[in-house]
Write an enzyme that holds these catalytic residues in place. Structure first.
Site, PDB file in Angstrom:
ATOM      1  CE  LYS A   1      -2.425   3.454   1.402  1.00  0.00           C
ATOM      2  NZ  LYS A   1      -1.872   4.525   0.552  1.00  0.00           N
TER       3      LYS A   1
ATOM      4  CD  GLU B   1      12.590   2.098  11.336  1.00  0.00           C
ATOM      5  OE1 GLU B   1      13.193   3.134  11.689  1.00  0.00           O
ATOM      6  OE2 GLU B   1      12.542   1.086  12.050  1.00  0.00           O
TER       7      GLU B   1
ATOM      8  CB  CYS C   1      12.807  10.336   7.827  1.00  0.00           C
ATOM      9  SG  CYS C   1      14.020   9.255   7.090  1.00  0.00           S
TER      10      CYS C   1
ATOM     11  CD  GLU D   1       8.888  14.311  10.669  1.00  0.00           C
ATOM     12  OE1 GLU D   1       7.765  13.782  10.637  1.00  0.00           O
ATOM     13  OE2 GLU D   1       9.933  13.720  10.310  1.00  0.00           O
TER      14      GLU D   1
HETATM   15  P1  NAP Z   1       2.074   9.156   6.397  1.00  0.00           P
HETATM   16  O1  NAP Z   1       1.096  10.230   6.181  1.00  0.00           O
HETATM   17  O2  NAP Z   1       2.134   8.526   7.738  1.00  0.00           O
HETATM   18  O3  NAP Z   1       1.785   8.050   5.284  1.00  0.00           O
HETATM   19  C1  NAP Z   1       2.569   6.893   5.158  1.00  0.00           C
HETATM   20  C2  NAP Z   1       1.739   5.798   4.542  1.00  0.00           C
HETATM   21  O4  NAP Z   1       0.721   5.403   5.459  1.00  0.00           O
HETATM   22  C3  NAP Z   1       1.022   6.199   3.258  1.00  0.00           C
HETATM   23  O5  NAP Z   1       1.040   5.105   2.382  1.00  0.00           O
HETATM   24  C4  NAP Z   1      -0.378   6.501   3.749  1.00  0.00           C
HETATM   25  O6  NAP Z   1      -1.352   6.399   2.751  1.00  0.00           O
HETATM   26  C5  NAP Z   1      -0.533   5.405   4.771  1.00  0.00           C
HETATM   27  N1  NAP Z   1      -1.612   5.583   5.763  1.00  0.00           N
HETATM   28  C6  NAP Z   1      -2.307   6.702   6.079  1.00  0.00           C
HETATM   29  N2  NAP Z   1      -3.212   6.425   7.049  1.00  0.00           N
HETATM   30  C7  NAP Z   1      -3.083   5.112   7.354  1.00  0.00           C
HETATM   31  C8  NAP Z   1      -3.718   4.229   8.283  1.00  0.00           C
HETATM   32  N3  NAP Z   1      -4.694   4.624   9.124  1.00  0.00           N
HETATM   33  N4  NAP Z   1      -3.326   2.930   8.314  1.00  0.00           N
HETATM   34  C9  NAP Z   1      -2.334   2.504   7.505  1.00  0.00           C
HETATM   35  N5  NAP Z   1      -1.714   3.283   6.610  1.00  0.00           N
HETATM   36  C10 NAP Z   1      -2.074   4.572   6.533  1.00  0.00           C
HETATM   37  O7  NAP Z   1       3.556   9.656   6.069  1.00  0.00           O
HETATM   38  P2  NAP Z   1       4.044  10.407   4.765  1.00  0.00           P
HETATM   39  O8  NAP Z   1       3.534  11.794   4.786  1.00  0.00           O
HETATM   40  O9  NAP Z   1       3.776   9.573   3.560  1.00  0.00           O
HETATM   41  O10 NAP Z   1       5.615  10.405   4.980  1.00  0.00           O
HETATM   42  C11 NAP Z   1       6.290  11.351   5.742  1.00  0.00           C
HETATM   43  C12 NAP Z   1       6.638  10.787   7.122  1.00  0.00           C
HETATM   44  O11 NAP Z   1       7.417   9.611   6.960  1.00  0.00           O
HETATM   45  C13 NAP Z   1       7.505  11.725   7.924  1.00  0.00           C
HETATM   46  O12 NAP Z   1       7.061  11.706   9.254  1.00  0.00           O
HETATM   47  C14 NAP Z   1       8.884  11.114   7.813  1.00  0.00           C
HETATM   48  O13 NAP Z   1       9.772  11.425   8.854  1.00  0.00           O
HETATM   49  C15 NAP Z   1       8.560   9.659   7.797  1.00  0.00           C
HETATM   50  N6  NAP Z   1       9.650   8.880   7.215  1.00  0.00           N
HETATM   51  C16 NAP Z   1      10.412   8.100   8.038  1.00  0.00           C
HETATM   52  C17 NAP Z   1      11.476   7.373   7.527  1.00  0.00           C
HETATM   53  C18 NAP Z   1      12.333   6.516   8.402  1.00  0.00           C
HETATM   54  O14 NAP Z   1      13.077   5.678   7.881  1.00  0.00           O
HETATM   55  N7  NAP Z   1      12.295   6.677   9.715  1.00  0.00           N
HETATM   56  C19 NAP Z   1      11.743   7.430   6.163  1.00  0.00           C
HETATM   57  C20 NAP Z   1      10.943   8.235   5.343  1.00  0.00           C
HETATM   58  C21 NAP Z   1       9.894   8.945   5.884  1.00  0.00           C
HETATM   59  P3  NAP Z   1      -1.940   7.737   2.020  1.00  0.00           P
HETATM   60  O15 NAP Z   1      -0.816   8.347   1.298  1.00  0.00           O
HETATM   61  O16 NAP Z   1      -3.004   7.217   1.132  1.00  0.00           O
HETATM   62  O17 NAP Z   1      -2.460   8.619   3.127  1.00  0.00           O
END
Ligand code: NAP
Ligand code: MG
Length: 520
Positions: free
Chosen positions: A210, A291, A325, A420
């Site tokens: 997903k 992560e 991140c 963040e």
């Molecule tokens: P996000 O909003 O949490 O979304 C991540 C994924 O989760 C997307 O595929 C999203 O789908 C999905 N999602 C949303 N609601 C969900 C739910 N209730 N259950 C399961 N999945 C759900 O994060 P993002 O904006 O894509 O990414 C940015 C974040 O990722 C930042 O906080 C960044 O620090 C973190 N990040 C961390 C790392 C690491 O290695 N630590 C690496 C990269 C990024 P939709 O897009 O359809 O909403």
């Protein structure tokens, strides 16, 4: 699929040299090629079948939001059930294949994406706003993680030495878990999706992927590539669609054996909680890997090489618009060199060019979408109220552009020093001395990456012991972790510290079985 022997020793895939005019030209051609394919409609992939849905959503170019990158089928709750069932069926055969066969798939995909790297990079530029160097760097990382995990699986497949017991033949073997949900973010849509997915697959699991909605086209291309390289039907199932709509069902499903998630803290914490609940018919404890976000700091003391520190801070804070991140969102500077360092940082940031990432010479592109734009603009307003704006703060028309923005004299507890932001916003915090700087650095709920600039050996040692982050760097930037060299994962609310790209990463996707045999 060809069965290829392990290709050691491991070597990082080098990046392209865009300083060479012919390379730059080839990238322009790739952009044109990819542009000619924009706006296609992409299906779900369930059990090897492409499934269209009446309802679709669009992935857009953040530099010009009227440009549709791809339309994608919006998965329903029934699709979640069907995809997990298909993955469950495929698991029966895939889990019994030899490690060499699974590793060969990964080696093949790595070679294939390197062959087509310019097109994949151009897609990243158009879909998520990466400049060409950043986009190409991500493709190299895709090849790296594929080759690394393939090699790791071949290593794990060898017999492990155990203590001998008289009259018994003892062994320990690693076996796969089952069906996994792979939920990935948009900021490294190819490399992070590849990382979690390929690790799961090479270990013998099957997956339902997903991807983030903002980068659905990149994910569709990636899944196509795996299928082209011979991934059997049902081994990879692709569900595009809103995470808010289908995410819970995927995590809750009793047949889901594990969840690998990279994304925001709030969604990660929710997944952890839901996955812990035993569902009717579920006969295992789900494994969860998370992560999450960070509030990464670079510390600079009075012995540091200031020009190098300024350069590292600017690269880490504003590379890919601060949407990594591991991005530096706090510079913690001891009083003695504060003014000097701030002026060097501002001088460098002044030279950054904000604009369309598809154009050569751009340093900073747009934020990924409208909601990211609005969130960052809100934080800039919060910053103006909390501290002193010393650079930027504005927006630009046309796409989701926010200027590189610097706040100074930010108090360690201020919201822009704690939360963040995930955009081009740097908070500079003043510290009395190195010790104080370390206390400030550790004073958030996160613990992902951090860096220290110092020439003092004792302080390097102190940072090693006290700076509580999963990835610590000394006298270099805090972004740009390399596969195999800087295993990646964070402490505290930055996640479960899975150490992606490290020597232990695959163990999450495997369970160890101990077998002792006596003569019958
Ligand atoms: P996000 O909003 O949490 O979304 C991540 C994924 O989760 C997307 O595929 C999203 O789908 C999905 N999602 C949303 N609601 C969900 C739910 N209730 N259950 C399961 N999945 C759900 O994060 P993002 O904006 O894509 O990414 C940015 C974040 O990722 C930042 O906080 C960044 O620090 C973190 N990040 C961390 C790392 C690491 O290695 N630590 C690496 C990269 C990024 P939709 O897009 O359809 O909403
Ligand atoms: Mg987009």
């Amino acid at each position: 699929m060809t069965i290829t022997a392990a290709r050691s020793p491991f070597r990082h895939e080098p990046g392209l040299d865009f300083a060479a005019p012919e390379e730059d030209e080839r990238f322009e051609e790739a952009l044109a090629r990819v542009r000619s394919q924009l706006g296609r409609t992409y299906p779900l992939v369930i059990g090897g079948t492409e499934v269209d849905r009446g309802e679709t959503f669009a992935s857009l170019n953040p530099a010009r939001p009227a440009e549709v990158i791809g339309h994608h089928a919006a998965a329903t709750l029934d699709d979640v059930d069907a995809a997990i069932a298909a993955a469950g069926e495929a698991f029966a055969d895939w889990s019994q294949t030899h490690a060499e066969e699974r590793a060969a798939l990964l080696f093949d995909v790595a070679d294939r994406i390197v062959e087509r790297r310019r097109d994949f990079a151009a897609l990243l530029t158009l879909e998520v706003g990466k400049i060409r160097e950043e986009a190409d760097g991500e493709i190299a990382e895709v090849a790296d993680v594929l080759r690394w995990y393939a090699q790791q699986m071949l290593d794990l497949d060898r017999p492990r030495p155990l203590l001998p017991v008289d009259g018994e033949q003892t062994s320990l073997v690693y076996v796969p878990l089952g069906v996994g949900a792979i939920v990935s973010p948009w900021n490294f849509p190819l490399s992070l999706t590849t990382g979690m997915m390929s690790a799961a697959l090479v270990a013998g699991n099957t997956v339902v992927v997903k991807p983030a909605s903002a980068s659905a086209t990149s994910a569709a291309w990636l899944v196509d590539l795996f299928r082209e390289c011979g991934a059997p039907a049902g081994v990879i199932n692709l569900l595009t669609g809103s995470g808010g709509l289908i995410g819970d069902a995927l995590v809750d499903h009793p047949q889901t054996r594990f969840v690998a998630f990279t994304g925001s803290k709030d969604v990660g914490v929710r997944i952890n909680e839901r996955a812990a609940r035993l569902q009717p018919g579920q006969i295992w404890i789900k494994r969860v890997q998370l992560e999450l976000g960070g509030k990464n700091a670079i510390l600079v003391d009075e012995t540091a090489a200031l020009e190098r520190a300024a350069e590292a801070i600017v690269t880490s804070a504003f590379g890919y618009q601060g949407q990594k991140c591991s991005a530096c969102s706090r510079a913690i500077v001891v009083d003695a060199v504060h003014d000097e360092l701030v002026s060097r940082i501002v001088e460098r940031v002044r030279r950054l060019r904000l604009g369309d990432p598809a154009e050569r010479g751009t340093d900073l592109g747009p934020l990924v979408d409208d909601s990211a734009f609005r969130k960052v603009v809100e934080y800039v307003d919060i910053g103006r109220a909390e501290s002193t704006l010393v650079f930027g703060g504005g927006t630009r028309e046309g796409g989701y552009y926010v200027e590189p923005t610097i706040f100074d004299d930010v108090s360690p507890g201020a919201r822009i020093a704690q939360e963040e932001i995930f955009g081009p916003v740097l908070a500079i915090v003043r510290a009395r001395d190195f010790d104080h700087a370390l206390d400030i650095a550790n004073g958030t709920e996160f613990g992902l990456a951090g860096a220290v600039f110092t020439a003092d050996r004792d302080r390097i040692e102190q940072a090693r012991r006290r700076f509580h982050v999963g990835n610590l760097y000394v006298n270099r930037k805090c972004t740009g972790a390399l596969t195999g060299a800087h295993p990646f994962g964070g402490f505290n609310l930055s996640g479960t510290d899975s150490k992606a790209g490290g020597p232990d990463y695959l163990l999450f996707f495997l369970q160890a079985k101990s077998v002792a045999v006596r003569a019958g």
